[in-house]
Design an enzyme around this catalytic site. Structure first.
Site, short mmCIF file in Angstrom:
data_model
loop_
_atom_site.label_atom_id
_atom_site.label_comp_id
_atom_site.label_asym_id
_atom_site.label_seq_id
_atom_site.Cartn_x
_atom_site.Cartn_y
_atom_site.Cartn_z
N ASP A 44 -0.62 0.94 1.38
CA ASP A 44 0.11 0.85 2.66
C ASP A 44 1.62 0.80 2.47
O ASP A 44 2.36 1.55 3.11
CB ASP A 44 -0.35 -0.40 3.43
N SER A 53 -7.92 4.30 5.42
CA SER A 53 -6.78 3.41 5.19
C SER A 53 -5.60 4.16 4.59
O SER A 53 -4.49 3.65 4.55
CB SER A 53 -7.17 2.26 4.27
N GLU A 89 -5.37 -1.86 -1.45
CA GLU A 89 -5.10 -1.56 -0.04
C GLU A 89 -3.64 -1.80 0.32
O GLU A 89 -2.97 -0.93 0.88
CB GLU A 89 -6.00 -2.42 0.85
#
Length: 540
Positions: A280, A457, A276
């Site tokens: 990002d 995400s 994750e």
């Protein structure tokens, strides 16, 4: 004493173990009633609506705090109640609307006329101390908004929207997906460069630049962007360097624009990367080229009952200079969050927006079943905080409270729906998502290996990067950051979006919501060039 909060049962996934040890120490947060949340909301919309004369004339820290500071009578009443029980609380928010206290279970039982018990979250074997109801005296009724965590049963680990959009067909399996790069309207305000065929199954920064007309030239560095990560997520500098070296060689030197801040014991020097956080940091760096980026890693050393979300927002509100864009790819099932806590957290995001921050949340990968598609449900499950009325929800379905900006768009969609999904969602609530972006096949480097990642995400940091680039262009022209995006989005910005009219988001034993022309509870896409033109026009 009057009951302040009550729940009827222990939620699925948790098991009762017995009465809590009376000597166990509880870390409780007290939310005092804010002085004027209604005027805070009005002020937020006044500076966020392109039709207002005060558009983007954002408020100062002191001006925003004035709406959240509790009335003196509330402070006096709550402090008197605490003093009666020999309890001292410390202030943990800049406006003084949040207090923290540490007390043994025995004292909490007496103060709140309740019985705290121990429960275990079966899946993670994590124990928590909670109660199913508690009471407060008449003397603090109307002055005290919430005590937390008391009746909330939130899963110990924040769910991540990183796996795969399970409600969409997988790219490359011979079926069409609603978010494929070529799925663009026939007429566009600007010429679109041909999209490379590989982008249908593998998304890279170059794919996003082509699909959304993102300039490859570096930004001027006048804007900034913050990424919040939770649950011990971390991205390594070596993975970022390898990613840029493979997918954005022309921007390899911009890795130095990334800084790391740790909160609640979050990681800031790990040599092991996670999916994750890597997603990002790599895509915000590669898309928002030359924009200073701060990664805030929130660890497990928090006692706010909501994985550090309260700690993060209060930490931000303390700062004189806020990030212009904040993106978060984590969230919860909305029904697990007590209404009073959800309301206070949403009001905190409203404070950020009134000061000029664009707050973006990924909305989950489960279609109408919420965070993940595997959740059992008999009615649709909104996610949180993506359902807050003062944030921009990126790529997902369903409904929940407050709609202010959306009335015209949503009412038209509800008419098209007719009786479809009747009784399964709140048709008078805050509709979402607000916007959507590519979310499948993102190529990410994790611990030296390239792997595909999909989910909302991936969409949220993409939109955050575009907003950061918009801010950079606007500030270069002498303007102010866009701030809370939704009033602009629903008033004028939608005319620059790509309308995706096919697809749906199944879950809870249904087909979910259908995509249609105009706003729908499934998808809208984006085009950065048109946004720059529109936002610049509103300031002239």
């Amino acid at each position: 004493m009057r009951v302040h909060e009550r729940r009827s049962d222990v939620p699925s996934g948790f098991k009762y173990l017995g009465k809590a040890d009376e000597n166990a120490i509880l870390n409780l947060r007290i939310a005092l009633v804010q002085s004027d949340p209604v005027e805070l909301e009005a002020a937020l919309h006044d500076v966020s609506d392109p039709r207002s004369k005060n558009y983007r004339k954002h408020l100062s820290k002191a001006q925003v705090e004035a709406f959240a500071i509790p009335e003196p009578a509330s402070v006096k009443a709550v402090n008197a109640w605490l003093a009666k029980h020999n309890v001292t609380a410390s202030t943990i928010s800049p406006a003084g609307d949040w207090l923290s206290m540490q007390i043994p279970v025995a004292k909490a039982n007496a103060m709140l006329s309740t019985q705290f018990c121990e429960y275990v979250h079966v899946k993670t074997n994590t124990s928590i101390i909670r109660t199913l109801s508690f009471s407060i005296p008449d003397t603090v009724k109307g002055h005290l908004a919430a005590i937390h965590p008391t009746t909330s049963f939130v899963e110990p680990r924040v769910s991540r929207a990183e796996i795969e959009l399970l409600h969409l067909p997988r790219a490359g399996d011979g079926t069409q997906t609603s978010l494929k790069p070529s799925d663009r309207p026939k007429a566009q305000p600007t010429e679109v460069t041909a999209v490379d065929g590989s982008c249908k199954s593998e998304i890279t920064p170059q794919c996003l630049q082509t699909i959304y007309n993102i300039p490859t030239a570096p930004a001027t560095g006048r804007s900034n962007l913050s990424v919040a990560t939770f649950a011990q997520e971390f991205a390594t500098p070596s993975d970022l360097k390898a990613f840029l070296g493979q997918f954005r060689q022309d921007a390899a030197n911009h890795a130095s624009k990334v800084s790391i801040e740790a909160l609640d014991g979050g990681a800031n020097n790990s040599t092991f990367g996670t999916t994750e956080a890597s997603l990002d940091v790599q895509y915000t760096t590669a898309v928002a080229t030359n924009v200073p980026i701060t990664i805030v890693t929130v660890g497990s050393d928090n006692h706010d009952g909501i994985a550090g979300f309260l700690d993060l927002v209060n930490n931000l509100l303390e700062q004189e200079q806020l990030p212009q864009v904040l993106t978060t790819s984590f969230g919860f099932t909305e029904k697990d969050i007590p209404a009073a806590i959800g309301s206070n957290l949403c009001n905190a995001y409203a404070q950020l927006g009134a000061r000029g921050t664009t707050v973006l949340f990924a909305s989950g990968d489960g279609g109408v079943s919420g965070i993940q598609a595997t959740q059992d449900c008999t009615t649709f499950l909104p996610t949180f905080p993506s359902t807050c009325p003062f944030v921009t929800s990126v790529d997902s379905p369903i409904s929940s409270p407050d709609r202010d900006n959306q009335d015209a768009a949503v009412s038209g969609y509800l008419k098209k729906l007719g009786k479809t999904n009747a009784g399964l969602f709140n048709s008078s609530g805050r509709a979402f998502p607000d916007i959507a972006a590519q979310a499948q096949g993102f190529q990410v480097v994790v611990n030296g290996q390239v792997q595909p990642v999909a989910g909302t995400s991936a969409a949220s940091p993409t939109v955050a990067s575009l907003v950061a680039l918009l801010n950079d262009a606007i500030i270069k022209d002498g303007g102010a950051p866009v701030g809370f995006l939704n009033p602009f989005l629903y008033a004028q910005g939608a005319s620059a979006l790509n309308d995706i009219t096919q697809g749906h988001n199944p879950g809870c034993g249904t087909d979910g919501f259908p995509a249609t022309e105009g706003w729908d509870a499934v998808y809208s896409s984006i085009g950065v060039t048109e946004w720059v033109i529109l936002i610049r026009m509103t300031t002239r």
